[in-house]
Structure formats: structure tokens, C-alpha cells
Design an enzyme around this catalytic site. Sequence first.
Site, PDB file in Angstrom:
ATOM      1  N   ASP A 148       0.857  -1.195   0.000  1.00 33.69           N
ATOM      2  CA  ASP A 148       0.000   0.000   0.000  1.00 33.69           C
ATOM      3  C   ASP A 148       0.896   1.249   0.000  1.00 33.69           C
ATOM      4  O   ASP A 148       2.115   1.148   0.069  1.00 33.69           O
ATOM      5  CB  ASP A 148      -0.950  -0.008   1.212  1.00 33.69           C
ATOM      6  CG  ASP A 148      -0.208   0.123   2.525  1.00 33.69           C
ATOM      7  OD1 ASP A 148       0.903  -0.436   2.645  1.00 33.69           O
ATOM      8  OD2 ASP A 148      -0.707   0.779   3.460  1.00 33.69           O
ATOM      9  N   HIS A 469       1.867  -8.781  -3.236  1.00 31.53           N
ATOM     10  CA  HIS A 469       0.788  -7.800  -3.129  1.00 31.53           C
ATOM     11  C   HIS A 469       1.469  -6.434  -3.082  1.00 31.53           C
ATOM     12  O   HIS A 469       1.868  -5.957  -2.025  1.00 31.53           O
ATOM     13  CB  HIS A 469      -0.009  -8.074  -1.849  1.00 31.53           C
ATOM     14  CG  HIS A 469      -1.195  -7.175  -1.672  1.00 31.53           C
ATOM     15  ND1 HIS A 469      -2.398  -7.404  -2.285  1.00 31.53           N
ATOM     16  CD2 HIS A 469      -1.365  -6.037  -0.950  1.00 31.53           C
ATOM     17  CE1 HIS A 469      -3.257  -6.456  -1.950  1.00 31.53           C
ATOM     18  NE2 HIS A 469      -2.645  -5.609  -1.139  1.00 31.53           N
ATOM     19  N   ASP A 513       1.230 -17.804  -3.824  1.00 31.38           N
ATOM     20  CA  ASP A 513       1.970 -16.718  -4.475  1.00 31.38           C
ATOM     21  C   ASP A 513       1.010 -15.989  -5.409  1.00 31.38           C
ATOM     22  O   ASP A 513       1.062 -16.163  -6.628  1.00 31.38           O
ATOM     23  CB  ASP A 513       3.172 -17.291  -5.241  1.00 31.38           C
ATOM     24  CG  ASP A 513       3.954 -16.191  -5.964  1.00 31.38           C
ATOM     25  OD1 ASP A 513       3.733 -14.999  -5.651  1.00 31.38           O
ATOM     26  OD2 ASP A 513       4.779 -16.537  -6.843  1.00 31.38           O
ATOM     27  N   GLU A 522       2.172 -10.074   0.967  1.00 28.05           N
ATOM     28  CA  GLU A 522       2.519  -8.663   0.819  1.00 28.05           C
ATOM     29  C   GLU A 522       4.011  -8.510   1.124  1.00 28.05           C
ATOM     30  O   GLU A 522       4.696  -9.471   1.505  1.00 28.05           O
ATOM     31  CB  GLU A 522       1.668  -7.799   1.766  1.00 28.05           C
ATOM     32  CG  GLU A 522       1.819  -6.314   1.465  1.00 28.05           C
ATOM     33  CD  GLU A 522       0.731  -5.421   2.057  1.00 28.05           C
ATOM     34  OE1 GLU A 522      -0.204  -5.938   2.704  1.00 28.05           O
ATOM     35  OE2 GLU A 522       0.815  -4.207   1.871  1.00 28.05           O
TER      36      GLU A 522
HETATM   37  O1  G3I Z   1      -0.978 -10.506  18.927  1.00 27.67           O
HETATM   38  C1  G3I Z   1      -1.696 -11.631  18.419  1.00 27.67           C
HETATM   39  C2  G3I Z   1      -1.383 -12.873  19.232  1.00 27.67           C
HETATM   40  O2  G3I Z   1      -1.792 -12.680  20.559  1.00 27.67           O
HETATM   41  C3  G3I Z   1      -2.053 -14.066  18.587  1.00 27.67           C
HETATM   42  O3  G3I Z   1      -1.676 -15.228  19.280  1.00 27.67           O
HETATM   43  C4  G3I Z   1      -1.642 -14.175  17.142  1.00 27.67           C
HETATM   44  C5  G3I Z   1      -2.366 -15.292  16.415  1.00 27.67           C
HETATM   45  O4  G3I Z   1      -3.640 -14.897  15.990  1.00 27.67           O
HETATM   46  O5  G3I Z   1      -1.938 -12.980  16.450  1.00 27.67           O
HETATM   47  C6  G3I Z   1      -1.314 -11.827  16.977  1.00 27.67           C
HETATM   48  O6  G3I Z   1      -1.782 -10.708  16.282  1.00 27.67           O
HETATM   49  C7  G3I Z   1      -1.429 -10.539  14.949  1.00 27.67           C
HETATM   50  C8  G3I Z   1      -0.821  -9.172  14.811  1.00 27.67           C
HETATM   51  O7  G3I Z   1      -0.550  -8.885  13.470  1.00 27.67           O
HETATM   52  C9  G3I Z   1       0.476  -9.033  15.610  1.00 27.67           C
HETATM   53  O8  G3I Z   1       1.511  -9.763  15.043  1.00 27.67           O
HETATM   54  C10 G3I Z   1      -2.685 -10.624  14.081  1.00 27.67           C
HETATM   55  O9  G3I Z   1      -3.190 -11.944  14.097  1.00 27.67           O
HETATM   56  C11 G3I Z   1      -2.387 -10.191  12.660  1.00 27.67           C
HETATM   57  O10 G3I Z   1      -3.578 -10.102  11.920  1.00 27.67           O
HETATM   58  C12 G3I Z   1      -1.695  -8.854  12.632  1.00 27.67           C
HETATM   59  O11 G3I Z   1      -1.267  -8.646  11.313  1.00 27.67           O
HETATM   60  C13 G3I Z   1      -0.792  -7.360  10.951  1.00 27.67           C
HETATM   61  C14 G3I Z   1      -1.616  -6.820   9.780  1.00 27.67           C
HETATM   62  O12 G3I Z   1      -1.074  -5.588   9.335  1.00 27.67           O
HETATM   63  C15 G3I Z   1      -3.076  -6.599  10.140  1.00 27.67           C
HETATM   64  O13 G3I Z   1      -3.206  -5.690  11.161  1.00 27.67           O
HETATM   65  C16 G3I Z   1       0.662  -7.512  10.525  1.00 27.67           C
HETATM   66  O14 G3I Z   1       1.466  -7.862  11.641  1.00 27.67           O
HETATM   67  C17 G3I Z   1       1.179  -6.207   9.932  1.00 27.67           C
HETATM   68  O15 G3I Z   1       2.448  -6.425   9.420  1.00 27.67           O
HETATM   69  C18 G3I Z   1       0.242  -5.738   8.823  1.00 27.67           C
HETATM   70  O16 G3I Z   1       0.678  -4.504   8.396  1.00 27.67           O
HETATM   71  C19 G3I Z   1       0.193  -4.031   7.139  1.00 27.67           C
HETATM   72  C20 G3I Z   1      -0.320  -2.622   7.405  1.00 27.67           C
HETATM   73  O17 G3I Z   1      -1.453  -2.711   8.247  1.00 27.67           O
HETATM   74  C21 G3I Z   1      -0.627  -1.874   6.117  1.00 27.67           C
HETATM   75  N1  G3I Z   1       0.495  -1.937   5.229  1.00 27.67           N
HETATM   76  C22 G3I Z   1       0.916  -3.264   4.894  1.00 27.67           C
HETATM   77  C23 G3I Z   1       1.327  -4.034   6.129  1.00 27.67           C
HETATM   78  C24 G3I Z   1       1.801  -5.440   5.788  1.00 27.67           C
HETATM   79  O18 G3I Z   1       0.786  -6.323   5.434  1.00 27.67           O
HETATM   80  O1  9MR Z   2      -3.648  -3.492  -0.088  1.00 31.14           O
HETATM   81  C1  9MR Z   2      -3.880  -3.400   1.313  1.00 31.14           C
HETATM   82  C2  9MR Z   2      -2.704  -3.971   2.059  1.00 31.14           C
HETATM   83  O2  9MR Z   2      -1.568  -3.184   1.814  1.00 31.14           O
HETATM   84  C3  9MR Z   2      -2.999  -4.050   3.532  1.00 31.14           C
HETATM   85  O3  9MR Z   2      -2.006  -4.766   4.212  1.00 31.14           O
HETATM   86  C4  9MR Z   2      -4.336  -4.710   3.782  1.00 31.14           C
HETATM   87  C5  9MR Z   2      -4.710  -4.629   5.245  1.00 31.14           C
HETATM   88  O4  9MR Z   2      -4.753  -3.288   5.661  1.00 31.14           O
HETATM   89  O5  9MR Z   2      -5.362  -4.112   3.026  1.00 31.14           O
HETATM   90  C6  9MR Z   2      -5.127  -4.144   1.642  1.00 31.14           C
HETATM   91  O6  9MR Z   2      -6.202  -3.503   0.995  1.00 31.14           O
HETATM   92  C7  9MR Z   2      -7.364  -4.262   0.850  1.00 31.14           C
HETATM   93  C8  9MR Z   2      -8.440  -3.664   1.742  1.00 31.14           C
HETATM   94  O7  9MR Z   2      -8.085  -3.762   3.095  1.00 31.14           O
HETATM   95  C9  9MR Z   2      -9.768  -4.369   1.487  1.00 31.14           C
HETATM   96  N1  9MR Z   2     -10.101  -4.332   0.080  1.00 31.14           N
HETATM   97  C10 9MR Z   2      -9.101  -4.953  -0.772  1.00 31.14           C
HETATM   98  C11 9MR Z   2      -7.768  -4.247  -0.607  1.00 31.14           C
HETATM   99  C12 9MR Z   2      -6.678  -4.928  -1.449  1.00 31.14           C
HETATM  100  O8  9MR Z   2      -6.984  -4.920  -2.777  1.00 31.14           O
END
Ligand code: G3I
Ligand code: 9MR
Length: 539
Positions: A148, A469, A513, A522
Site C-alpha cells: 500500500d 501484493h 503466491d 505482501e
Molecule cells: O498478537 C496476536 C497474538 O496474541 C495471537 O496469538 C496471534 C495469532 O492470531 O496474532 C497476533 O496478532 C497478529 C498481529 O498482526 C500481531 O503480530 C494478528 O493476528 C495479525 O492479523 C496482525 O497482522 C498485521 C496486519 O497488518 C493486520 O493488522 C501484521 O502484523 C502487519 O504487518 C500488517 O501490516 C500491514 C499494514 O497494516 C498496512 N500496510 C501493509 C502491512 C503489511 O501487510
Molecule cells: O492493499 C492493502 C494492504 O496493503 C494491507 O495490508 C491490507 C490490510 O490493511 O489491506 C489491503 O487492501 C485491501 C483492503 O483492506 C480491502 N479491500 C481490498 C484491498 C486490497 O486490494
Amino acid sequence: MNNIFVNQVGFMPNSKKKAVLNFKAEEFQVIDGNGNTALKGAVSHFGTDEISGEDTYVADFSQVTNQGTYKIVANDVSSASFLVGDNAYDKLMKDVCKCFYYLRCGHGMDKKYAGKYYHEPCHVSKATVYGEDVPPVDVCGGWHDAGDFGRYSTAGAVAVAHLLYAVRFFPKLLEVEFDIPKSDLPDILAEVKVELDFLMKMQREDGSVWHKVTTFSHAPFVMPEDDKEELFLFNVSSLATADIAAVFALANTVYGAYDKEYAKLLLERSLKAYKWLEANNDAVLFKNAEGSNTGEYPENEDNSNRFWAAAALFEATGEKKYYQDALKQKPFIEAYDKQDAFKEYTGNIFTCFGWADVAGLGALSLILKNDRSEIYEFVKQALIGEANRLVKNSSENGFGLCMKKENFIWGSNMELLKYLMVLTVANKLEPKAEFVNTLTAGLNYLLGCNSMDVSYVTGNGEKAFKNPHLRPTFAAKLDAWPGLVSGGPNTGLQDERAQELPKDTAPMKCYIDHVDCYSLNEITIYWNSPLVFVLAGLM
Ligand code: G3I
Ligand code: 9MR
Ligand code: ZN
């Protein structure tokens, strides 16, 4: 399908070298680039484990030490090819570093260096301060976070921290060149400065730091310059403020050797953030504005962040006050550590280097300080204890992988890289062959020795993943640029396409993939940065 899983990039001459077979064979052979047999050996049966779902056999070819390209053959199955040699990771390191350049936002790119991955200036308009009636703010620059176009302060600070701690622990990283515009700084510091300059713009006059700058909702899959929606600076958080206080203190020390003025400014900004934290003792956490769906980077507490800030300032200034402040956060962090939900998937919070739990980064500052104080000894033991736990984990599966099934969450490759950072530092504190072997096995997993038979770094390995992604390369219909680390397998399957996988899929195989799979495939700045740390350690 019968497969031989192997690190598709390569091995250092004296490292342990293992491939994993998911079928029975009497013997295996290592074939060199001329088709000659370099080694014959027997495979040993490991058996099944709960992370891969494979019945595994292991081929140990550590005896192959001559420089060259090889592959493994058993029965009529052949592995991907790989290098053996001191230079095995040279291209990988350059590629992984260059990714930050390609992720530059604003006016950061030059056709000469970006080549076909060039994009026009993007996200250059001033950002509206959400919910406040104040003039818009210039926050142009920095790196896009990931697939993103958001720019998030805690995520950015942590990525910068991995890179700068790598420089502190392994100064040879300063010699790595990766084809970016030349300046008076080593390439890695020139690239990091792009993000530091942006993070400075994220700091308000009062010292606090905005949590993020993004559009209200994620952009469609367009080029960055075509994402023209209004930019918003969302609330300040004590999380972002503490992380910035910490990383600016760290940067002050690193940049001091090159540019005194810049270093001075970094320290001033760090102290300004710290003063705000002192005046605001209660945690100011972050939640997305109603209806907004860009990254949230939520955290439940700010103790690990305050600990990191205090430890980094103690290391940078030597002032005892910061040592006392770090000590004050310790009981809170330990209490958090005792929660079962947390312990389930990680070891010890003083060894965490992720975007949320940053106490491990504070530990790195204390290790650098090396003053043999009470807290130094404490974090040292935490790191070594965690490294020993990882060594034990690695004996529980045929891949020698130090991960448990609970670690296969969103960004599991970061969970792994965080562990490899722990092993790297533990090995510096107390050198041990087991630490190095567990580290090597982890790197092997990332680069292809896994039951997906895939290298999780683009352009590195015959079967490297190809469809991250990632908006810019998808929009431009280009192959992804090389050096990107995929988030990797995730049993959470949090996107629609991921949910097509059968529910009982083994953790290591919860991966597709595909460009749609943001919860599996991503890329982000802070999944690349720990790989730089680990490779720098191997150099
Ligand atoms: O803390 C819990 C833990 O208690 C639990 O046992 C475990 C299993 O479910 O999950 C842990 O939480 C996870 C959390 O990350 C901390 O690591 C969540 O399940 C997981 O959904 C969450 O994922 C994060 C995701 O955003 C959604 O919020 C990723 O770490 C994080 O790297 C990712 O970041 C995104 C940004 O929002 C937007 N840009 C891209 C980026 C990468 O995908
Ligand atoms: O592309 C977005 C990605 O970078 C983020 O990690 C993710 C969670 O915030 O969200 C993706 O965007 C999606 C959105 O949350 C829901 N609609 C589809 C988007 C991807 O095409
Ligand atoms: Zn941009």
C-alpha cells in the site's frame, strides 16, 4: 509430489548444508555445474512434524565447500540449483537494500537509478490534520510502507532501527553499494536518511508524533502518482512518539561520524519527543478513524516503546536518568510477558523486534552500551535464553526451523527473521555453533528449504515467489523488482483468496503466491530490514 527442498540462493563454504526430501531415497548426490558428482551420501529419515505436514528425509552435504554452482539429485528428482562460496549472499544483500529505494515516496526517484521501476513524484500534496482546524502540513518523502502507499511512523521507525542497529553491530554493512545516487554518506545511510527526514516531518511542534499519514482508504491498484486522494495525518500516539525518540537517538550516534549538524538535529528532536512523553505519562494508543481502513498498527500498551526510548537515549547520551527510566518500564513489560496469549507465540518480550513490541530494540541499545549494569545482564540473559529456546525448537522438525506452529501468523517470515536476529546477537555475546546452525537453517527455510519449495525473496532463487501484493509493479505490469521479502505462510488466512485454502492446511503450506493475498504475500519495509541485519551479521 516428490520434492527436494533446498536453499536456492546459496551457502557459505563452512556452513552446515542440508536439503530436505519429502520421499524416501537410498542415497543422494550433489552435482556440480559440469554435471560431475561432487558428493554422494545417505539420507536420514526425520519423520513428520506439525508445521510442515511432510514425512521428511534429510540430506547433509556440509562437506561440499568448493566454490561453485550445485544441485541435489535423488532417485529421479532434482532440486533447484544454488551457490557455494564466500560471495553466496552478495547479490541478495544488494537487492534487499535496493528495495528501500524503489519504495521511495515523494520526489525520491531518479530514472537513472530506478530504471524501469521509475515512478513520477507521488503523494506530494500537503496533508490535512484529521479532525483539527489547522493548516495542512508538508510531510512529503520517506518510503511507502508496503504494497500500500501508507506511511506509518512506528513501522518506519522500526525498519530504520533494524538497519541502523545492523550498522552499529556490523560496520561492514557501510561498504555495501547498491546503486543509488551518490552522496557523502555510505549507501545504506543515504537511504535511511530519506526515511529519517520524513519522520522528522511527522513530529509536531510540541514534540509528539503523528501515528500515520495515509489516504482515508487504501488506494486501488494504481501507480503511486495516480493515487491523488486527500492525505490525512491521523492522531498522534505515544507509541509513535516514543519510537521516534528512540530511533533519532540511535541515528544521532550513527550520523555523528559523518555530519555533526544533522546528528545534533536528530538528538534535539529525540529529546523533544522524550519531553512530550514525560509530560504525558498515560499511554496515548491508536485506533483507526471510523470508516478508515488503512493500516492501523495498533498496540495494547506503550511500555515497550518507552523502554526503547529510554534505553536508546541512555546509550546515546550516557545520562543515568534514562537508565533509571528504562528500569521503571521493566516490571510492566515483564507482566505483559506473563500473559498466556502472548507467550503462546513468542518467547521473551525483551527479544522482540517487531513493529509492536519493541523492547528488544531497547535491549540492543543496552547491549551496545555494554556497561555490565543490572539491566544489561538481564537483557543479555533474555537474548541468550531465547536463542537456546530457538535451538531446541529447531530440533523438532526436519527443516531445522526454529519456529512453532503459533508463529505462522501474518508476516511469519518476520517472526522468523526476528528469531534470526536474536540468534545473531546471542552468537555475538556468546559464540556457539548451535546458534549459527539454527540461524543458517532459518535462512535456508526463507530461501527455499520449505515445503512450499519457494524462495521468499523475489529474484533470488530459481523458484522465487513472483506475485507480491504490491501496487506499483502490478499497475505497471512489470515483474516485481528483486529483493522483496514476502510476508509468508499465515494460518490466519485473512484475505478472501487465502480462504480458498483447505482449513486443515499445514502451517508451512498456508501460502499462495498471488497478488491478491495481502495476508500471505505482501511485502513491507520492516520485513526487508531484518534480513539486512541478519545478512550483515553473516558478512
Ligand atoms: O498478537 C496476536 C497474538 O496474541 C495471537 O496469538 C496471534 C495469532 O492470531 O496474532 C497476533 O496478532 C497478529 C498481529 O498482526 C500481531 O503480530 C494478528 O493476528 C495479525 O492479523 C496482525 O497482522 C498485521 C496486519 O497488518 C493486520 O493488522 C501484521 O502484523 C502487519 O504487518 C500488517 O501490516 C500491514 C499494514 O497494516 C498496512 N500496510 C501493509 C502491512 C503489511 O501487510
Ligand atoms: O492493499 C492493502 C494492504 O496493503 C494491507 O495490508 C491490507 C490490510 O490493511 O489491506 C489491503 O487492501 C485491501 C483492503 O483492506 C480491502 N479491500 C481490498 C484491498 C486490497 O486490494
Ligand atoms: Zn508516494
